[in-house]
Scaffold this active site. Structure first.
Site, short mmCIF file in Angstrom:
data_model
loop_
_atom_site.label_atom_id
_atom_site.label_comp_id
_atom_site.label_asym_id
_atom_site.label_seq_id
_atom_site.Cartn_x
_atom_site.Cartn_y
_atom_site.Cartn_z
N VAL A 20 0.86 -1.19 0.00
CA VAL A 20 0.00 0.00 0.00
C VAL A 20 0.89 1.23 0.00
CG1 VAL A 20 -1.91 -1.12 1.19
CG2 VAL A 20 -0.15 0.02 2.52
N CYS A 21 0.30 2.37 -0.41
CA CYS A 21 1.02 3.63 -0.46
C CYS A 21 1.52 3.99 0.94
CB CYS A 21 0.07 4.71 -0.97
SG CYS A 21 0.81 6.34 -1.10
N PRO A 22 2.74 4.47 1.13
CA PRO A 22 3.68 4.85 0.09
C PRO A 22 4.68 3.76 -0.31
CG PRO A 22 4.53 5.61 2.17
CD PRO A 22 3.23 4.89 2.48
#
Lengths: 171, 78
Positions: free
Chosen positions: B12-14
Site C-alpha cells: 500500500v502507499c507509500p
C-alpha cells in the site's frame, strides 16, 4: 555499499521517497557517522535529526535535556545509541580513531558537527546566527551535515549564495 | 537490455513507490522493469512518479484478475 535490509526499508521508506535521498542516499546516511559536540537545545535537535535519519551518531558531551540514550535507541536503532547517556555514546568501534579524519564544522551556536573526511570539506559553510531559534539552529545543522553526505553540497552552496551566503532561516 | 520484475500487489502507499524506486535504482539506463500492481493508487501514481524521476512509462496492461502490469524503461535519473 550494501542493500537496505527489509527493516531499514520499512523504517526509512519515507526518506527513500525523497528525490534527493533515494535508496543510495539512505545507504550513505546509514554509513556516514557523525560526531556532534555541543550543549543545549540546538545540540539536542541536531543529534535527534541526524540519529532519526539513520546515521550513527557520536555525542561529545555529558548528555542531558530531552536526549536520552535509551530513548534515542528506541526511535533510531541504526544510530547505535545505547546505554547510559554520558560522555561518548554511539558505535565507537565503527568510527575512525583519529580526530584528523573528521571535518569539524561549527554549524550554529552550541553545535559542532564532525563530518567524515570522505565528505567534501565544508569550508564555505556559514553557521547559523546566534539570534536564530535553537530548534532552527539544530535542525539546519543536521540538514547541512546530511547534504554533504548526500553529495548535495554544491546545490546547497549555490542556494546559500543566492541568499547572501546564509544557509539558515527564512523569515 | 535487462528486464526485471517486481510484484507490489500486496503493498500500500507509500510503500508501492518505495519498492519500485529501490528496484529501479538497481537497474541501468535502458533496462525495463515490469511492475505487477493492484488498485487505483499505484495505477494513478506510479506512472507519474516514474516520469518525474526521469524514467519512461512504456506500457500498462490490464489483467483479468484485476491487477495490471506497468512496464518502465529506466532513465538516466532526475
Amino acid at each position: 555499499m550494501s542493500a537496505l535490509t527489509e527493516a531499514q526499508v520499512q523504517r526509512y521508506g519515507r526518506q527513500v521517497l525523497l528525490r534527493e535521498v533515494g535508496g543510495r542516499g539512505q545507504r550513505r546516511l546509514l554509513e556516514a557517522p557523525f560526531v556532534v559536540e555541543g550543549t543545549g537545545p540546538a545540540f539536542d535537535v541536531a543529534v535527534a535529526y541526524l540519529a532519526a535519519s539513520g546515521s550513527p551518531v557520536r555525542l561529545r558531551r555529558d548528555a542531558g535535556g530531552f536526549l536520552d540514550g535509551v530513548a534515542l535507541a528506541d526511535f533510531a536503532p541504526d544510530a547505535g545509541l545505547e546505554g547510559p547517556p554520558a560522555g561518548w555514546l554511539g558505535p565507537l568501534e565503527a568510527l575512525p580513531r583519529a580526530d584528523a579524519a573528521w571535518h569539524r564544522v561549527a554549524l550554529g551556536p552550541g553545535v559542532v558537527v564532525g563530518l567524515s573526511a570522505h565528505a567534501p570539506a565544508p569550508t564555505d559553510v556559514a553557521p547559523a546566527e546566534a539570534d536564530d531559534e535553537p530548534v532552527t539552529q539544530g535542525a539546519l545543522a543536521a540538514l547541512v551535515a546530511q547534504r554533504f553526505v548526500l553529495g548535495l553540497e554544491t546545490a546547497m552552496l549555490v542556494e546559500l549564495g543566492a541568499r547572501g551566503g546564509r544557509w539558515a532561516r527564512r523569515r | 537490455m535487462f528486464r526485471a520484475s517486481i510484484d507490489i500487489t500486496r503493498e500500500v502507499c507509500p510503500m508501492t513507490w518505495v519498492r519500485v524506486k529501490l528496484k529501479l535504482e538497481e537497474l541501468s539506463p535502458g533496462d525495463r522493469l515490469e511492475v505487477r500492481l493492484r488498485g487505483d493508487e499505484p495505477r494513478r501514481n506510479l506512472p507519474r512518479n516514474a516520469a518525474s524521476e526521469g524514467h519512461r512509462v512504456e506500457a500498462m496492461t490490464e489483467h483479468d484478475d484485476g491487477s495490471a502490469s506497468l512496464v518502465i524503461e529506466v532513465g538516466a535519473g532526475p
